[in-house]
Design a protein around this motif. Structure first.
Motif, PDB file in Angstrom:
ATOM      1  N   TYR A  26      41.089  35.913  50.013  1.00  0.00           N
ATOM      2  CA  TYR A  26      39.914  35.568  49.221  1.00  0.00           C
ATOM      3  C   TYR A  26      39.115  36.823  48.890  1.00  0.00           C
ATOM      4  CZ  TYR A  26      35.472  33.327  48.025  1.00  0.00           C
ATOM      5  OH  TYR A  26      34.322  32.924  47.390  1.00  0.00           O
ATOM      6  N   GLN A  27      38.786  36.983  47.638  1.00  0.00           N
ATOM      7  CA  GLN A  27      38.017  38.083  47.071  1.00  0.00           C
ATOM      8  C   GLN A  27      38.739  39.435  47.103  1.00  0.00           C
ATOM      9  OE1 GLN A  27      34.046  37.808  48.806  1.00  0.00           O
ATOM     10  NE2 GLN A  27      33.480  36.324  47.230  1.00  0.00           N
ATOM     11  N   ALA A  28      40.047  39.424  47.387  1.00  0.00           N
ATOM     12  CA  ALA A  28      40.819  40.673  47.355  1.00  0.00           C
ATOM     13  C   ALA A  28      41.119  41.095  45.918  1.00  0.00           C
ATOM     14  CB  ALA A  28      42.117  40.524  48.137  1.00  0.00           C
ATOM     15  N   ILE A  29      41.111  40.124  45.017  1.00  0.00           N
ATOM     16  CA  ILE A  29      41.267  40.416  43.595  1.00  0.00           C
ATOM     17  C   ILE A  29      40.095  39.779  42.861  1.00  0.00           C
ATOM     18  CG2 ILE A  29      43.789  40.651  43.632  1.00  0.00           C
ATOM     19  CD1 ILE A  29      43.950  37.768  42.524  1.00  0.00           C
ATOM     20  N   GLU A  30      39.777  40.324  41.722  1.00  0.00           N
ATOM     21  CA  GLU A  30      38.623  39.847  40.947  1.00  0.00           C
ATOM     22  C   GLU A  30      38.721  38.357  40.627  1.00  0.00           C
ATOM     23  OE1 GLU A  30      36.817  40.764  36.557  1.00  0.00           O
ATOM     24  OE2 GLU A  30      37.597  42.455  37.696  1.00  0.00           O
ATOM     25  N   GLU A  31      39.932  37.892  40.358  1.00  0.00           N
ATOM     26  CA  GLU A  31      40.121  36.502  39.954  1.00  0.00           C
ATOM     27  C   GLU A  31      39.868  35.500  41.085  1.00  0.00           C
ATOM     28  OE1 GLU A  31      42.274  39.232  37.329  1.00  0.00           O
ATOM     29  OE2 GLU A  31      42.333  38.958  39.492  1.00  0.00           O
ATOM     30  N   TRP A  32      39.992  35.951  42.343  1.00  0.00           N
ATOM     31  CA  TRP A  32      39.781  35.031  43.460  1.00  0.00           C
ATOM     32  C   TRP A  32      38.350  35.150  43.957  1.00  0.00           C
ATOM     33  CZ3 TRP A  32      43.627  34.194  48.111  1.00  0.00           C
ATOM     34  CH2 TRP A  32      43.341  32.977  48.728  1.00  0.00           C
ATOM     35  N   ASP A  33      37.446  34.764  43.069  1.00  0.00           N
ATOM     36  CA  ASP A  33      36.036  34.667  43.432  1.00  0.00           C
ATOM     37  C   ASP A  33      35.751  33.197  43.725  1.00  0.00           C
ATOM     38  OD1 ASP A  33      36.093  33.504  40.902  1.00  0.00           O
ATOM     39  OD2 ASP A  33      34.761  34.974  39.989  1.00  0.00           O
ATOM     40  N   SER A  34      34.491  32.818  43.814  1.00  0.00           N
ATOM     41  CA  SER A  34      34.161  31.428  44.158  1.00  0.00           C
ATOM     42  C   SER A  34      34.649  30.445  43.096  1.00  0.00           C
ATOM     43  CB  SER A  34      32.655  31.266  44.392  1.00  0.00           C
ATOM     44  OG  SER A  34      31.939  31.627  43.228  1.00  0.00           O
ATOM     45  N   VAL A  35      34.552  30.819  41.833  1.00  0.00           N
ATOM     46  CA  VAL A  35      35.026  29.943  40.755  1.00  0.00           C
ATOM     47  C   VAL A  35      36.557  29.861  40.788  1.00  0.00           C
ATOM     48  CG1 VAL A  35      35.156  29.618  38.254  1.00  0.00           C
ATOM     49  CG2 VAL A  35      33.013  30.359  39.309  1.00  0.00           C
ATOM     50  N   GLY A  36      37.202  30.993  40.929  1.00  0.00           N
ATOM     51  CA  GLY A  36      38.657  31.027  41.024  1.00  0.00           C
ATOM     52  C   GLY A  36      39.164  30.243  42.224  1.00  0.00           C
ATOM     53  N   HIS A  37      38.407  30.291  43.313  1.00  0.00           N
ATOM     54  CA  HIS A  37      38.771  29.554  44.520  1.00  0.00           C
ATOM     55  C   HIS A  37      38.801  28.053  44.244  1.00  0.00           C
ATOM     56  CE1 HIS A  37      39.277  29.008  48.818  1.00  0.00           C
ATOM     57  NE2 HIS A  37      38.343  28.084  48.785  1.00  0.00           N
ATOM     58  N   MET A  38      37.776  27.560  43.589  1.00  0.00           N
ATOM     59  CA  MET A  38      37.717  26.131  43.296  1.00  0.00           C
ATOM     60  C   MET A  38      38.801  25.732  42.295  1.00  0.00           C
ATOM     61  SD  MET A  38      35.681  25.164  45.481  1.00  0.00           S
ATOM     62  CE  MET A  38      35.815  23.430  45.080  1.00  0.00           C
ATOM     63  N   GLN A  39      39.117  26.602  41.356  1.00  0.00           N
ATOM     64  CA  GLN A  39      40.207  26.319  40.412  1.00  0.00           C
ATOM     65  C   GLN A  39      41.546  26.256  41.152  1.00  0.00           C
ATOM     66  OE1 GLN A  39      39.477  29.523  37.642  1.00  0.00           O
ATOM     67  NE2 GLN A  39      38.358  28.179  36.246  1.00  0.00           N
ATOM     68  N   LEU A  40      41.738  27.164  42.098  1.00  0.00           N
ATOM     69  CA  LEU A  40      42.960  27.157  42.896  1.00  0.00           C
ATOM     70  C   LEU A  40      43.051  25.881  43.721  1.00  0.00           C
ATOM     71  CD1 LEU A  40      45.526  28.501  44.072  1.00  0.00           C
ATOM     72  CD2 LEU A  40      44.007  29.603  45.758  1.00  0.00           C
ATOM     73  N   ILE A  58      36.903  25.423  52.491  1.00  0.00           N
ATOM     74  CA  ILE A  58      36.126  26.594  52.909  1.00  0.00           C
ATOM     75  C   ILE A  58      36.989  27.551  53.741  1.00  0.00           C
ATOM     76  CG2 ILE A  58      34.198  27.356  54.367  1.00  0.00           C
ATOM     77  CD1 ILE A  58      32.772  24.719  53.448  1.00  0.00           C
ATOM     78  N   ASP A  59      37.826  26.999  54.620  1.00  0.00           N
ATOM     79  CA  ASP A  59      38.672  27.822  55.499  1.00  0.00           C
ATOM     80  C   ASP A  59      39.863  28.447  54.786  1.00  0.00           C
ATOM     81  OD1 ASP A  59      37.046  27.313  57.666  1.00  0.00           O
ATOM     82  OD2 ASP A  59      38.308  25.700  58.452  1.00  0.00           O
ATOM     83  N   PHE A  60      40.155  28.014  53.579  1.00  0.00           N
ATOM     84  CA  PHE A  60      41.310  28.476  52.822  1.00  0.00           C
ATOM     85  C   PHE A  60      41.037  29.900  52.345  1.00  0.00           C
ATOM     86  CE2 PHE A  60      44.975  26.383  50.652  1.00  0.00           C
ATOM     87  CZ  PHE A  60      45.468  27.479  49.986  1.00  0.00           C
ATOM     88  N   SER A  61      41.307  30.876  53.201  1.00  0.00           N
ATOM     89  CA  SER A  61      40.872  32.250  52.946  1.00  0.00           C
ATOM     90  C   SER A  61      41.987  33.220  52.574  1.00  0.00           C
ATOM     91  CB  SER A  61      40.149  32.781  54.183  1.00  0.00           C
ATOM     92  OG  SER A  61      41.013  32.726  55.305  1.00  0.00           O
ATOM     93  N   SER A  62      43.214  32.745  52.589  1.00  0.00           N
ATOM     94  CA  SER A  62      44.335  33.611  52.225  1.00  0.00           C
ATOM     95  C   SER A  62      45.548  32.760  51.890  1.00  0.00           C
ATOM     96  CB  SER A  62      44.685  34.565  53.382  1.00  0.00           C
ATOM     97  OG  SER A  62      45.246  33.849  54.465  1.00  0.00           O
ATOM     98  N   PHE A  63      46.533  33.381  51.285  1.00  0.00           N
ATOM     99  CA  PHE A  63      47.798  32.710  50.985  1.00  0.00           C
ATOM    100  C   PHE A  63      48.397  32.153  52.272  1.00  0.00           C
ATOM    101  CE2 PHE A  63      52.389  32.638  50.328  1.00  0.00           C
ATOM    102  CZ  PHE A  63      52.518  32.098  49.063  1.00  0.00           C
ATOM    103  N   LYS A  64      48.418  32.986  53.315  1.00  0.00           N
ATOM    104  CA  LYS A  64      49.006  32.592  54.601  1.00  0.00           C
ATOM    105  C   LYS A  64      48.213  31.456  55.253  1.00  0.00           C
ATOM    106  CE  LYS A  64      50.375  34.488  59.048  1.00  0.00           C
ATOM    107  NZ  LYS A  64      50.452  35.666  59.891  1.00  0.00           N
TER     108      LYS A  64
END
Length: 77
Positions: A26-40, A58-64
């Motif tokens: 989460y937040q490692a790339i520009e696209e994975w911000d709060s809006v990108g998180h909800m889209q994902l 909320i806990d979904f903080s990484s691919f792994k």
């Protein structure tokens, strides 16, 4: 397509990302911000026909970490 392939494809499509998604956090790339998180989260729920709890979103903080969370909903990798 396996669940692992679908999971990876959802990340790639949600973020229009062509790098190694398996290392994404989460937040490692520009696209994975709060809006990108909800889209994902919405895309994963649609693709796997599940509905995640707020705490899991909320806990979904990484691919792994996401794989661990998805397994709680019967998604096997």
């Amino acid at each position: 397509m396996t669940n692992a392939d679908r999971y990876k494809a959802t990340f790639l499509e949600a973020f229009q990302y062509d790098g190694n998604v398996e290392e994404l956090k989460y937040q490692a790339i520009e696209e994975w911000d709060s809006v990108g998180h909800m889209q994902l989260m919405a895309a994963l729920e649609d693709d796997f026909e599940i509905e995640m709890d707020v705490d899991d979103i909320i806990d979904f903080s990484s691919f792994k970490k996401g794989k661990e969370i998805m397994s709680k909903y019967g998604v096997e990798f």
